[in-house]
Enzyme design. Structure first.
Site, PDB file in Angstrom:
ATOM      1  N   SER B  22       0.837  -1.206   0.000  1.00 56.10           N
ATOM      2  CA  SER B  22       0.000   0.000   0.000  1.00 56.10           C
ATOM      3  C   SER B  22       0.871   1.254   0.000  1.00 56.10           C
ATOM      4  O   SER B  22       0.640   2.185  -0.781  1.00 56.10           O
ATOM      5  CB  SER B  22      -0.905   0.021   1.238  1.00 56.10           C
ATOM      6  OG  SER B  22      -1.764  -1.089   1.245  1.00 56.10           O
ATOM      7  N   ARG B  45       0.478   8.491   6.120  1.00 61.60           N
ATOM      8  CA  ARG B  45      -0.402   7.554   6.811  1.00 61.60           C
ATOM      9  C   ARG B  45      -1.861   8.025   6.766  1.00 61.60           C
ATOM     10  O   ARG B  45      -2.783   7.213   6.749  1.00 61.60           O
ATOM     11  CB  ARG B  45       0.061   7.323   8.262  1.00 61.60           C
ATOM     12  CG  ARG B  45      -0.638   6.144   8.941  1.00 61.60           C
ATOM     13  CD  ARG B  45       0.065   5.628  10.182  1.00 61.60           C
ATOM     14  NE  ARG B  45       1.149   4.716   9.890  1.00 61.60           N
ATOM     15  CZ  ARG B  45       1.012   3.412   9.603  1.00 61.60           C
ATOM     16  NH1 ARG B  45      -0.196   2.870   9.564  1.00 61.60           N
ATOM     17  NH2 ARG B  45       2.054   2.665   9.338  1.00 61.60           N
ATOM     18  N   HIS B  48      -2.987   6.739   3.527  1.00 60.60           N
ATOM     19  CA  HIS B  48      -3.150   5.291   3.664  1.00 60.60           C
ATOM     20  C   HIS B  48      -4.496   4.946   4.308  1.00 60.60           C
ATOM     21  O   HIS B  48      -5.167   3.986   3.918  1.00 60.60           O
ATOM     22  CB  HIS B  48      -1.994   4.739   4.515  1.00 60.60           C
ATOM     23  CG  HIS B  48      -2.068   3.269   4.808  1.00 60.60           C
ATOM     24  ND1 HIS B  48      -2.499   2.785   6.020  1.00 60.60           N
ATOM     25  CD2 HIS B  48      -1.782   2.195   4.042  1.00 60.60           C
ATOM     26  CE1 HIS B  48      -2.471   1.457   5.993  1.00 60.60           C
ATOM     27  NE2 HIS B  48      -2.038   1.069   4.800  1.00 60.60           N
TER      28      HIS B  48
END
Lengths: 225, 225
Positions: B22, B45, B48
């Protein structure tokens, strides 16, 4: 600096007033769309939860989703969630309004169970796969809610196809970059009632907002009886 | 139908492999941006967690945010969350890696407390306001995390301005249509370390992802010692 906070305390809005005003703004700013009158309250609450109108292009319903959802919620069907964030976000009060005998134990999430951690470590596969497998019995006739783990949705799809498992409804909203797009594409071909977000987007608050909107629909629907 | 699930089980990826893949996709697709090398892991993040690159235009850091965050996390500062979804999403294991003596009781959320519900009803104001007020002592030197309630952030701002409260860090990511934009604008003028998302967007998973990214930074930073 403009003392905004004093304005808040001098002209306070209750939680309900904030929600009403929010929905009025959403209605004002929503562009034309093709959702049915039954589907729209669900999408509207998803927009309320994310402040993101781009979701309007991505949300997909099976034609039987709303009816199946109302029936399941009114009968107190168990809910399997792929994350504890979903479990903690779900309002027991809203579920109980729809089904007065609803119990907290009817909302399941096995992803943090110690037996699941052990087998996931042993097999070097994600915990979410074994967690949803553990819930198979409850998921037959239950509501499956995914806001996180595409692997859990892929495993549910497998169980539907290979074992004849039939959930009452699948809310398929995992988020991310690996397995996510395929897991939802596959769900839409399973022949079970679903609500999903095409593409990479999703998340636990979205999944929770869908359940809460469905509770309101189920309640409005029973009022008509 | 393409049997995707068999492909998953025949070519399985572990949770760690999915995360690595990812992040590789994110790095490949991320457009040019102006974040510093210390800020970027936090924003990465957040992408993500949401699969949404549009956040890159909205995330804002005070210049001292990362350093203040690492210091607070390493000292085991208490965390006040505006929703139980945040509390349940935060990884105790990650917090303990950074501060081995970290206790579950150091993560607070008062929004569901019965005394808070009572006073909110009495005053016809949102529960989140009284909830954050109840946490004032812990918030002096603590980490304030908002992924839901702009009213809580407005009340924190008021306490900073009027009572001299000084949080170590404010993660200000409430979401929605009423009070949200102003609450963040105000936060950025308070003179305390902050990470925020300009505009209406936000959410509990984003707030959680920021804490988890900061844990990694705090850990990498201590490795250098």
């Amino acid at each position: 600096m403009k003392p905004l906070i004093h304005d808040l305390l001098n002209n306070p809005l209750s939680g309900q007033q904030i929600e009403d005003r929010s929905f009025a703004i959403i209605d004002q700013e929503t562009p034309a769309h093709a959702f049915t009158p039954e589907q729209w309250p669900v999408v509207r609450r998803m927009v309320h939860t994310t402040a993101d109108f781009s979701l309007l292009d991505m949300v997909r319903f099976s034609s039987d989703a709303i009816e199946a959802a109302c029936r399941a919620l009114r009968s107190g069907a168990p809910i399997y969630a792929d994350s504890n964030m979903i479990r903690s976000g779900l309002s027991q009060a809203r579920l109980k309004k729809v089904c007065p005998t609803y119990q907290p134990e009817s909302i399941l999430c096995h992803v943090a169970d110690s037996d699941i951690a052990a087998i996931a470590r042993q097999k070097a596969l994600p915990r979410s796969l074994f967690a949803v497998r553990k819930a198979a019995n409850k998921l037959h006739g239950g509501i499956a809610v995914f806001g996180n783990a595409p692997v859990a949705l892929l495993e549910l799809n497998r169980m539907i196809q290979e074992t004849g498992l039939r959930p009452a409804l699948v809310i398929g909203m995992p988020v991310g970059f690996v397995h996510v797009v395929e897991s939802k594409q596959e769900l839409m071909e399973m022949g079970v009632p679903y609500i999903t977000i095409e593409g990479r987007r999703g998340g636990s608050p979205l999944a929770v907002s869908v359940i809460h909107a469905l509770c309101e629909l189920a309640l409005a629907d029973s009022d008509k009886d």
